[in-house]
Design a protein around this motif. Structure first.
Motif, PDB file in Angstrom:
ATOM      1  N   CYS A   1      14.606  56.351   7.325  1.00  0.00           N
ATOM      2  CA  CYS A   1      15.465  57.004   6.313  1.00  0.00           C
ATOM      3  C   CYS A   1      14.621  57.870   5.382  1.00  0.00           C
ATOM      4  O   CYS A   1      13.619  57.408   4.843  1.00  0.00           O
ATOM      5  CB  CYS A   1      16.201  55.937   5.509  1.00  0.00           C
ATOM      6  SG  CYS A   1      16.981  56.571   4.006  1.00  0.00           S
ATOM      7  N   ILE A   2      15.044  59.122   5.204  1.00  0.00           N
ATOM      8  CA  ILE A   2      14.266  60.043   4.368  1.00  0.00           C
ATOM      9  C   ILE A   2      14.912  60.250   2.990  1.00  0.00           C
ATOM     10  O   ILE A   2      14.496  61.123   2.234  1.00  0.00           O
ATOM     11  CB  ILE A   2      14.049  61.405   5.071  1.00  0.00           C
ATOM     12  CG1 ILE A   2      15.383  62.039   5.492  1.00  0.00           C
ATOM     13  CG2 ILE A   2      13.134  61.239   6.275  1.00  0.00           C
ATOM     14  CD1 ILE A   2      15.239  63.440   6.093  1.00  0.00           C
ATOM     15  N   GLY A   3      15.953  59.454   2.693  1.00  0.00           N
ATOM     16  CA  GLY A   3      16.534  59.483   1.346  1.00  0.00           C
ATOM     17  C   GLY A   3      17.215  60.780   0.968  1.00  0.00           C
ATOM     18  O   GLY A   3      17.245  61.143  -0.203  1.00  0.00           O
ATOM     19  N   CYS A   4      17.791  61.450   1.972  1.00  0.00           N
ATOM     20  CA  CYS A   4      18.415  62.751   1.682  1.00  0.00           C
ATOM     21  C   CYS A   4      19.755  62.620   0.975  1.00  0.00           C
ATOM     22  O   CYS A   4      20.216  63.556   0.319  1.00  0.00           O
ATOM     23  CB  CYS A   4      18.600  63.542   2.975  1.00  0.00           C
ATOM     24  SG  CYS A   4      19.778  62.770   4.111  1.00  0.00           S
ATOM     25  N   GLY A   5      20.427  61.487   1.143  1.00  0.00           N
ATOM     26  CA  GLY A   5      21.716  61.270   0.474  1.00  0.00           C
ATOM     27  C   GLY A   5      22.912  61.841   1.211  1.00  0.00           C
ATOM     28  O   GLY A   5      24.044  61.755   0.716  1.00  0.00           O
ATOM     29  N   ALA A   6      22.711  62.401   2.396  1.00  0.00           N
ATOM     30  CA  ALA A   6      23.834  63.009   3.128  1.00  0.00           C
ATOM     31  C   ALA A   6      24.878  61.974   3.532  1.00  0.00           C
ATOM     32  O   ALA A   6      26.072  62.281   3.590  1.00  0.00           O
ATOM     33  CB  ALA A   6      23.302  63.729   4.364  1.00  0.00           C
ATOM     34  N   CYS A   7      24.432  60.752   3.828  1.00  0.00           N
ATOM     35  CA  CYS A   7      25.379  59.720   4.269  1.00  0.00           C
ATOM     36  C   CYS A   7      26.429  59.442   3.202  1.00  0.00           C
ATOM     37  O   CYS A   7      27.616  59.285   3.504  1.00  0.00           O
ATOM     38  CB  CYS A   7      24.624  58.434   4.629  1.00  0.00           C
ATOM     39  SG  CYS A   7      23.410  57.902   3.414  1.00  0.00           S
TER      40      CYS A   7
ATOM     41  N   LEU B   1      24.872  52.841   4.737  1.00  0.00           N
ATOM     42  CA  LEU B   1      23.820  53.211   5.700  1.00  0.00           C
ATOM     43  C   LEU B   1      22.459  53.245   5.013  1.00  0.00           C
ATOM     44  O   LEU B   1      21.476  52.703   5.515  1.00  0.00           O
ATOM     45  CB  LEU B   1      24.140  54.572   6.333  1.00  0.00           C
ATOM     46  CG  LEU B   1      23.370  54.891   7.608  1.00  0.00           C
ATOM     47  CD1 LEU B   1      23.911  54.083   8.794  1.00  0.00           C
ATOM     48  CD2 LEU B   1      23.421  56.369   7.944  1.00  0.00           C
ATOM     49  N   TYR B   2      22.429  53.890   3.862  1.00  0.00           N
ATOM     50  CA  TYR B   2      21.181  54.015   3.101  1.00  0.00           C
ATOM     51  C   TYR B   2      20.672  52.628   2.678  1.00  0.00           C
ATOM     52  O   TYR B   2      19.493  52.296   2.874  1.00  0.00           O
ATOM     53  CB  TYR B   2      21.439  54.895   1.875  1.00  0.00           C
ATOM     54  CG  TYR B   2      20.292  54.989   0.920  1.00  0.00           C
ATOM     55  CD1 TYR B   2      19.171  55.755   1.219  1.00  0.00           C
ATOM     56  CD2 TYR B   2      20.328  54.319  -0.308  1.00  0.00           C
ATOM     57  CE1 TYR B   2      18.109  55.846   0.331  1.00  0.00           C
ATOM     58  CE2 TYR B   2      19.277  54.405  -1.197  1.00  0.00           C
ATOM     59  CZ  TYR B   2      18.175  55.168  -0.880  1.00  0.00           C
ATOM     60  OH  TYR B   2      17.133  55.257  -1.751  1.00  0.00           O
TER      61      TYR B   2
ATOM     62  N   CYS C   1      23.317  61.707   9.570  1.00  0.00           N
ATOM     63  CA  CYS C   1      21.974  61.221   9.168  1.00  0.00           C
ATOM     64  C   CYS C   1      20.867  61.928   9.951  1.00  0.00           C
ATOM     65  O   CYS C   1      20.758  61.777  11.171  1.00  0.00           O
ATOM     66  CB  CYS C   1      21.891  59.717   9.390  1.00  0.00           C
ATOM     67  SG  CYS C   1      20.220  59.088   9.077  1.00  0.00           S
ATOM     68  N   PRO C   2      20.007  62.685   9.280  1.00  0.00           N
ATOM     69  CA  PRO C   2      18.951  63.406   9.990  1.00  0.00           C
ATOM     70  C   PRO C   2      17.849  62.496  10.512  1.00  0.00           C
ATOM     71  O   PRO C   2      17.058  62.913  11.361  1.00  0.00           O
ATOM     72  CB  PRO C   2      18.401  64.370   8.931  1.00  0.00           C
ATOM     73  CG  PRO C   2      18.733  63.741   7.633  1.00  0.00           C
ATOM     74  CD  PRO C   2      19.990  62.948   7.837  1.00  0.00           C
ATOM     75  N   ALA C   3      17.796  61.257  10.017  1.00  0.00           N
ATOM     76  CA  ALA C   3      16.772  60.322  10.503  1.00  0.00           C
ATOM     77  C   ALA C   3      17.295  59.491  11.668  1.00  0.00           C
ATOM     78  O   ALA C   3      16.564  58.653  12.194  1.00  0.00           O
ATOM     79  CB  ALA C   3      16.323  59.409   9.363  1.00  0.00           C
TER      80      ALA C   3
ATOM     81  N   VAL D   1      19.445  57.097  11.596  1.00  0.00           N
ATOM     82  CA  VAL D   1      19.645  55.668  11.285  1.00  0.00           C
ATOM     83  C   VAL D   1      20.954  55.230  11.943  1.00  0.00           C
ATOM     84  O   VAL D   1      21.988  55.879  11.796  1.00  0.00           O
ATOM     85  CB  VAL D   1      19.686  55.419   9.759  1.00  0.00           C
ATOM     86  CG1 VAL D   1      20.037  53.969   9.452  1.00  0.00           C
ATOM     87  CG2 VAL D   1      18.334  55.774   9.139  1.00  0.00           C
TER      88      VAL D   1
HETATM   89  S1  SF4 Z   1      21.687  60.225   5.713  1.00  0.00           S
HETATM   90 FE1  SF4 Z   1      20.172  58.916   6.774  1.00  0.00          FE
HETATM   91  S2  SF4 Z   1      18.199  59.679   6.029  1.00  0.00           S
HETATM   92 FE2  SF4 Z   1      19.723  60.486   4.616  1.00  0.00          FE
HETATM   93  S3  SF4 Z   1      19.795  58.886   2.955  1.00  0.00           S
HETATM   94 FE3  SF4 Z   1      21.398  58.380   4.449  1.00  0.00          FE
HETATM   95  S4  SF4 Z   1      20.423  56.853   5.827  1.00  0.00           S
HETATM   96 FE4  SF4 Z   1      18.749  57.931   4.732  1.00  0.00          FE
END
Ligand code: SF4
Ligand code: FES
Length: 249
Positions: free
Chosen positions: A159-165, A176-177, A223-225, A227
């Motif tokens: 997880c890169i903490g982008c906040g998209a989820c 998810l985060y 999620c770009p990572a 997850v």
């Molecule tokens: S979208 Fe994926 S990478 Fe971005 S904060 Fe959520 S879990 Fe982490």
């Protein structure tokens, strides 16, 4: 290629925003969303106008800074790619691309496409870390971790903490985060020593700030990572594990 960009402009958190339309010549199918913004900003600054504020850092999909909404979708058109890797691709001349900040009441707009994602830090501060003394590096090797456990933990730690989820979820859920944060630590020998404390603290932060998970699955699609959606269930697993085992530290 000539593209039309519809971009959210907002000079400050308390000020009213609006869409501005721009026509941009010299666009290329290989350009990323961020390169489109770079190109637009070159045009705007050459005209003596204020550039569009947006966040970026690595441009390699590893920092999470580049969260924004592209044509109504966090990060962009293709699943599981950050905005810095979303390419314009084949489009007809004059096609319109709409760029907005990440859409969430939890992410106030700072300026233009930049939002404050600090609410995610509430989860990390609550339990997205290990406070156990892990000793020096050689000591860690004395505790073997099975390969499959290590791989699963690394997948969650991606997880890169982008906040998209959160922005993609109709409920504004951070399941998810939070799952990615809490579950990878719970599965490893030393961080699992404080598994119960971590689960209780993360559950409290999630309940205080975010909506509930209803299984819409949008989070895992954007999620770009990459997850896995299963991370959402791991939050519940950790929460109920801590509740059923009150002695768990
Ligand atoms: S979208 Fe994926 S990478 Fe971005 S904060 Fe959520 S879990 Fe982490
Ligand atoms: S700029 Fe770092 S992930 Fe996109």
């Amino acid at each position: 290629m000539r593209l039309k960009l519809k971009v959210w402009r907002q000079s400050g958190p308390q000020l009213r925003g609006r869409f501005e339309k721009y026509e941009l010549d010299g666009c290329d199918s290989r350009m990323s969303v961020l390169e489109l913004l770079d190109h637009l900003n070159e045009m705007l600054t050459s005209q003596g106008k204020a550039p569009v504020a947006f966040e970026s850092d690595c441009r390699e999909g590893i920092c999470g800074a580049c969260g924004l909404t592209v044509d109504g979708r966090p990060h962009g058109w293709r699943d599981n790619l950050p905005a810095c890797h979303q390419r314009v691709g084949k489009r007809r001349d004059g096609a319109v691309i709409t760029l907005e900040p990440l859409r969430s009441g939890l992410y106030p707009v700072v300026r233009d496409l930049v939002v404050d994602r600090g609410v995610l830090d509430e989860v990390t501060l609550a339990g997205g870390f290990a406070s156990v003394d892990t000793g020096l590096a050689p000591d860690a090797d004395t505790l073997p971790v099975p390969h499959d456990v290590a791989e699963a933990a690394l997948d969650l730690a991606a997880c890169i903490g982008c906040g998209a989820c959160v922005a993609a979820c109709p409920n504004g859920s951070a399941a998810l985060y939070a799952g990615a944060r809490v579950a990878h630590l719970a599965s490893l020998p030393i961080p699992s020593l404080e598994r119960g404390r971590r689960a209780r603290a993360v559950a409290a932060a999630v309940d205080q700030w975010f909506g509930a998970c209803s299984g819409y699955r949008e989070c895992a699609r954007v999620c770009p990572a990459g997850v896995d959606l299963g991370a959402t269930a791991l939050v519940a697993k950790e929460r109920w594990g801590a509740a059923l085992h009150p002695a768990r530290t």
